[in-house]
Design a protein around this motif. Structure first.
Motif, PDB file in Angstrom:
ATOM      1  N   THR A   1      -5.632  51.904  93.218  1.00 55.40           N
ATOM      2  CA  THR A   1      -4.324  51.528  94.331  1.00 55.40           C
ATOM      3  C   THR A   1      -2.352  51.334  93.546  1.00 55.40           C
ATOM      4  OG1 THR A   1      -3.689  48.893  93.068  1.00 55.40           O
ATOM      5  CG2 THR A   1      -5.344  49.827  94.761  1.00 55.40           C
ATOM      6  N   LEU A   2      -2.844  52.411  92.961  1.00 57.63           N
ATOM      7  CA  LEU A   2      -1.002  52.981  92.376  1.00 57.63           C
ATOM      8  C   LEU A   2      -0.670  53.298  93.295  1.00 57.63           C
ATOM      9  CD1 LEU A   2       0.472  52.572  89.557  1.00 57.63           C
ATOM     10  CD2 LEU A   2      -0.358  54.917  89.082  1.00 57.63           C
ATOM     11  N   GLU A   3       0.853  53.244  93.758  1.00 53.35           N
ATOM     12  CA  GLU A   3       0.767  53.880  94.489  1.00 53.35           C
ATOM     13  C   GLU A   3       3.012  54.207  93.844  1.00 53.35           C
ATOM     14  OE1 GLU A   3       0.602  53.022  99.452  1.00 53.35           O
ATOM     15  OE2 GLU A   3       0.916  51.012  98.027  1.00 53.35           O
ATOM     16  N   LEU A   4       3.554  55.635  94.069  1.00 54.44           N
ATOM     17  CA  LEU A   4       5.051  55.720  93.370  1.00 54.44           C
ATOM     18  C   LEU A   4       5.777  55.508  94.541  1.00 54.44           C
ATOM     19  CD1 LEU A   4       4.146  57.766  91.146  1.00 54.44           C
ATOM     20  CD2 LEU A   4       5.400  55.549  90.827  1.00 54.44           C
ATOM     21  N   PHE A   5       6.635  55.029  94.551  1.00 55.45           N
ATOM     22  CA  PHE A   5       8.175  55.033  96.172  1.00 55.45           C
ATOM     23  C   PHE A   5       9.375  55.824  95.901  1.00 55.45           C
ATOM     24  CE2 PHE A   5       4.912  51.639  96.397  1.00 55.45           C
ATOM     25  CZ  PHE A   5       4.170  52.157  98.274  1.00 55.45           C
ATOM     26  N   ASP A   6      10.253  55.657  96.481  1.00 57.85           N
ATOM     27  CA  ASP A   6      11.876  55.712  96.198  1.00 57.85           C
ATOM     28  C   ASP A   6      11.669  56.920  95.075  1.00 57.85           C
ATOM     29  OD1 ASP A   6      14.202  54.703  96.727  1.00 57.85           O
ATOM     30  OD2 ASP A   6      14.252  53.287  95.635  1.00 57.85           O
TER      31      ASP A   6
ATOM     32  N   ASN B  37       9.744  57.867  93.303  1.00 58.13           N
ATOM     33  CA  ASN B  37       8.540  57.512  91.643  1.00 58.13           C
ATOM     34  C   ASN B  37       9.928  56.393  90.163  1.00 58.13           C
ATOM     35  OD1 ASN B  37       6.923  59.898  91.592  1.00 58.13           O
ATOM     36  ND2 ASN B  37       6.906  60.468  90.269  1.00 58.13           N
ATOM     37  N   ARG B  38      10.413  55.648  91.019  1.00 61.10           N
ATOM     38  CA  ARG B  38      11.349  54.838  90.456  1.00 61.10           C
ATOM     39  C   ARG B  38      11.133  53.470  91.008  1.00 61.10           C
ATOM     40  NH1 ARG B  38      17.857  54.773  92.252  1.00 61.10           N
ATOM     41  NH2 ARG B  38      17.247  55.085  93.949  1.00 61.10           N
ATOM     42  N   ILE B  39       9.735  53.190  92.096  1.00 61.94           N
ATOM     43  CA  ILE B  39       9.442  51.724  92.273  1.00 61.94           C
ATOM     44  C   ILE B  39       7.967  52.561  91.571  1.00 61.94           C
ATOM     45  CG2 ILE B  39       8.636  50.480  93.815  1.00 61.94           C
ATOM     46  CD1 ILE B  39      11.235  50.833  95.309  1.00 61.94           C
ATOM     47  N   ALA B  40       6.798  51.754  91.208  1.00 64.00           N
ATOM     48  CA  ALA B  40       5.664  51.591  91.148  1.00 64.00           C
ATOM     49  C   ALA B  40       4.621  50.031  92.127  1.00 64.00           C
ATOM     50  CB  ALA B  40       5.401  52.386  89.629  1.00 64.00           C
ATOM     51  N   SER B  41       3.963  49.936  92.183  1.00 69.38           N
ATOM     52  CA  SER B  41       3.265  49.045  92.622  1.00 69.38           C
ATOM     53  C   SER B  41       1.864  49.414  92.753  1.00 69.38           C
ATOM     54  CB  SER B  41       3.510  48.711  94.339  1.00 69.38           C
ATOM     55  OG  SER B  41       3.180  49.312  95.096  1.00 69.38           O
ATOM     56  N   ILE B  42       0.706  48.523  92.401  1.00 72.98           N
ATOM     57  CA  ILE B  42      -0.705  48.338  91.768  1.00 72.98           C
ATOM     58  C   ILE B  42      -0.839  46.821  92.722  1.00 72.98           C
ATOM     59  CG2 ILE B  42      -2.150  47.626  89.927  1.00 72.98           C
ATOM     60  CD1 ILE B  42      -0.699  49.005  88.217  1.00 72.98           C
ATOM     61  N   SER B  43      -1.825  47.148  93.456  1.00 69.94           N
ATOM     62  CA  SER B  43      -2.292  45.274  94.623  1.00 69.94           C
ATOM     63  C   SER B  43      -3.596  45.162  93.813  1.00 69.94           C
ATOM     64  CB  SER B  43      -2.337  46.377  95.550  1.00 69.94           C
ATOM     65  OG  SER B  43      -1.146  46.708  96.418  1.00 69.94           O
ATOM     66  N   ILE B  44      -4.036  43.981  93.606  1.00 70.54           N
ATOM     67  CA  ILE B  44      -5.127  44.093  93.076  1.00 70.54           C
ATOM     68  C   ILE B  44      -5.571  42.888  94.186  1.00 70.54           C
ATOM     69  CG2 ILE B  44      -6.532  42.279  90.978  1.00 70.54           C
ATOM     70  CD1 ILE B  44      -4.447  42.647  88.948  1.00 70.54           C
ATOM     71  N   THR B  45      -6.415  42.637  94.819  1.00 69.85           N
ATOM     72  CA  THR B  45      -7.454  42.675  96.355  1.00 69.85           C
ATOM     73  C   THR B  45      -7.887  41.143  94.954  1.00 69.85           C
ATOM     74  OG1 THR B  45      -8.964  44.106  96.579  1.00 69.85           O
ATOM     75  CG2 THR B  45      -6.832  44.295  97.634  1.00 69.85           C
ATOM     76  N   LYS B  46      -8.449  40.259  96.641  1.00 66.96           N
ATOM     77  CA  LYS B  46      -9.875  39.461  95.871  1.00 66.96           C
ATOM     78  C   LYS B  46     -10.846  40.219  95.988  1.00 66.96           C
ATOM     79  CE  LYS B  46     -10.119  35.992  98.068  1.00 66.96           C
ATOM     80  NZ  LYS B  46     -10.187  34.432  98.412  1.00 66.96           N
TER      81      LYS B  46
END
Lengths: 323, 323
Positions: A208-213, A215-224
Motif C-alpha cells: 500500500t506504500l504510496e509516494l506523493f509530492d 517523493n517528499r511524502i510517503a504513506s502506508i495504509s493498514i486496512t482492517k
C-alpha cells in the motif's frame, strides 16, 4: 541526582511494591525488575506488579515470571516507575489505598507529581538509567540486575540511535557489559524477534506504500482486511511507518490504520523540518516535532485525502496559513 | 596496543596515502577519513584513496568528497586499513610500487601481514577503534574526526547489537558523543536511508518467504526477476536474510540469490546452536558459526532442494554424519 529521601524510606520500611504503566515496554519492565531484585538483595520483601500483559520478549529477564498481574493487598511503599500519572498504572483505586508511601520515579517532563516523593530526571535517557544510579549505592549490580538495566536503556534509546543517547547512559551500558551482559544476546531478545504474522503484515503493508509530492511524502495504509489477512497483532504495527520515513527524499511519512468503517488512526513522522505535531493538532491530535498522531472519524479514503491535502500544504510552506 | 613504530613513521615522512578495501563499508570509509584528517591536522600531505564507489550514505562525512578513486603517483607511506590482503585494495600494482613504506592496520585475524609494519588488533570492534587510539595521542579529536570514528564503530557493531560491542568501544562512543557527535543524526544517515527500489525488493522478497521443519528453517529466494522488477542494487540485498532469521522459532535462515541460469549464491545465518559455517563448507563455501555462504553452479530450484536437505539433516543432529 539526590536520592537521600528515597534511601531513608528504603532503610526504614520492609514491604515494597514496584510497578509501572500498562502497555509496558522495555524500560518499564527492565527498571521494575532491576529495582525489585535490588530491594530483595538488601533483604526487603519486594514484589513487581504490572497490571497488563508482559510482552513475551522480556520473559528472559530475571524475575519476569514473578511479576504479579494483580495486587489488592497492603504494603509499606509503592514505587511507580516511568509513569506520568497515577491512572496509567491501571490500579483500581488510588495508590494510597494500598501503601503508606508512594514514590514516583520518572524521566518524562510531563509528570503529574503524584508521589509523596517525586524523582523526575528528564535528562535521563530512561528510568533504567535513574535506577542504575540508585542501585549502585545500595547493592552490587549482578548479572541479573545488569541485564534488566541494559534492556531498559537500549530499548529507550533504540540501541543508542535516538537523541537521548547521552555520554552518561552510553558509559553505563559499557559498565553493564563489563558485568557480563552480552549485547548481542539482549539485542536478539529485544529487537530481533518477529512472528510470521508480523512479517506478513510488513509484506501486505508495503503493497500500500504510496509516494506523493515529488517523493517528499510517503504513506502506508493498514486496512482492517490487512490486519485480518496477516493475523498480526496491534503491537506488530509498531515501526511499519519507518519503511515510509526512511525512503530517501521523504520528509513526512504517514501511517493510516483503519479501525472501523468510520475510524482511522493516523501516525505522522518527519525527518528534518516539518513540525508534524502541528499537523496532528490541525486534526485534533498531538505529539512532538518529529512524531505525532490523531484519530479521524471518517472512512479511510476520506481520511487519506484530507490528511494528504494538509500535509502537502505544510510542505509547500503554507502551514501557517492553515491556522 | 603499541604504536611506537607507526609514530616514528608519521614523524619522519611527509606524503601519505590512506586506503582501504573495495566494496567499502562504514568502518573502512570512517577510519580512512578519520586517519587522513588527523594526518592533515598535524601538517602532513595526506590523501584518502578508495578504488571503488563510496556509498552515498557516507557522503556527509568530512573529507568524503575528497576521496580519490585513482592513484598512480608516488608517496612516502601507504596506510591500508581494514583489509586482509593487498589484492582487495584494488590497486593495479603492488603497493611498494607507489610507496616506500606500507603500513597495514586491521582487526581481522586472517590478515596476510603484507605491510612493512602490521598492526593487527583482532580484539578491536572495528578499525575505527584502533584509529581512535592512534589519533588521540597525535592531535585533538575534533567533531569532523569524531563523526568518522563514530560511524566506523557503530557500523561494525551494528549500533552495539553485535557481540564485538566491548566496554572499550562503547566507552569510545560515549567520548565521541561528548565531542559533539549526535547519535541520532549519524544513525539516520547510516542506518535509516532506503531507496524506494530497496523497499520494493523487501516486498517482493518476502513473497518468497518459506518455512520448513516446524518453522525452524526459513528461506527467502531473490530471483533475477525480482532484482529486475524491483530495480534494486546488489547492496540492497544486505539484511534481507534477517527477515527470515528473526522469525520466532527459526534456527537457520537461508537466502538464495539467483545470479544466472546455473549460478546461485547462498547465505546462511543461525541463531543459537547450528554451525552454519560447517554447512557452507559442505557446499564448498565458508564463514563463521552464525553467518556463512557458498556459491552453487546449478539452477535455483536444484540449489534450494539440495541445500534444504542438508540443513534439515543438521537440524536433526545428523550434521556429523555428513562429514
Amino acid at each position: 541526582m539526590d536520592f537521600s529521601a528515597l534511601k531513608k524510606i528504603i532503610a526504614g520500611y520492609n514491604t515494597f511494591v514496584v510497578t509501572s504503566h500498562i502497555m509496558p515496554d522495555g524500560d518499564s519492565i527492565g527498571s521494575v525488575l532491576a529495582f525489585t531484585l535490588a530491594l530483595q538483595r538488601v533483604g526487603k520483601n519486594a514484589i513487581a506488579v504490572v497490571k497488563d500483559d508482559v510482552p513475551r520478549k522480556y520473559a528472559f529477564l530475571a524475575g519476569a515470571d514473578d511479576i504479579k498481574r494483580d495486587f489488592d493487598g497492603k504494603c509499606d511503599v509503592i514505587i511507580s516507575l516511568d509513569c506520568g500519572d497515577e491512572e496509567r498504572l491501571g490500579f483500581e483505586n488510588k495508590l494510597k489505598t494500598y501503601a503508606g508511601i508512594v514514590v514516583n520515579i520518572d524521566h518524562h517532563k510531563s509528570n503529574s507529581l503524584f508521589g509523596d516523593i517525586n524523582i523526575i530526571e528528564n535528562q535521563a535517557s530512561s528510568v533504567g538509567e535513574i535506577i542504575y544510579h540508585i542501585i549502585k549505592d545500595m547493592t552490587s549490580i549482578d548479572l541479573d540486575i545488569a541485564q534488566c538495566l541494559y534492556t531498559s536503556i537500549i530499548t529507550d534509546t533504540g540501541s543508542i540511535r535516538y537523541s537521548n543517547s547521552t555520554p552518561c547512559c552510553v558509559r553505563i551500558l559499557a559498565e553493564l557489559i563489563e558485568k557480563g551482559v552480552k549485547p548481542d544476546f539482549i539485542s536478539r531478545q529485544v529487537f530481533e524477534r518477529r512472528s510470521i504474522e508480523s512479517v506478513n503484515l510488513i509484506k501486505l503493508s508495503l503493497d500500500t506504500l504510496e509516494l506523493f509530492d515529488n517523493n517528499r511524502i510517503a504513506s502506508i495504509s493498514i486496512t482492517k482486511e490487512i490486519m485480518e489477512k496477516s493475523g498480526a497483532k496491534e503491537e506488530d504495527t509498531d515501526g511499519i511507518i519507518n519503511y515510509a520515513r526512511e525512503i530517501e527524499g521523504v520528509e513526512v511519512a504517514i501511517l493510516f490504520k483503519e479501525r472501523g468503517e468510520k475510524l482511522v488512526k493516523v501516525g505522522f513522522r518527519s525527518n528534518e523540518w516539518v513540525d508534524v505535531g502541528k499537523i496532528a493538532e490541525d486534526f485534533g491530535g498531538g505529539g512532538h516535532l518529529r512524531a505525532s498522531g490523531c484519530t479521524l472519524k471518517m472512512p479511510l479514503d476520506e481520511a487519506r485525502s484530507q490528511v494528504l491535502n494538509v500535509v502537502k500544504k505544510y510542505l509547500a510552506g503554507e502551514g501557517a496559513w492553515m491556522e
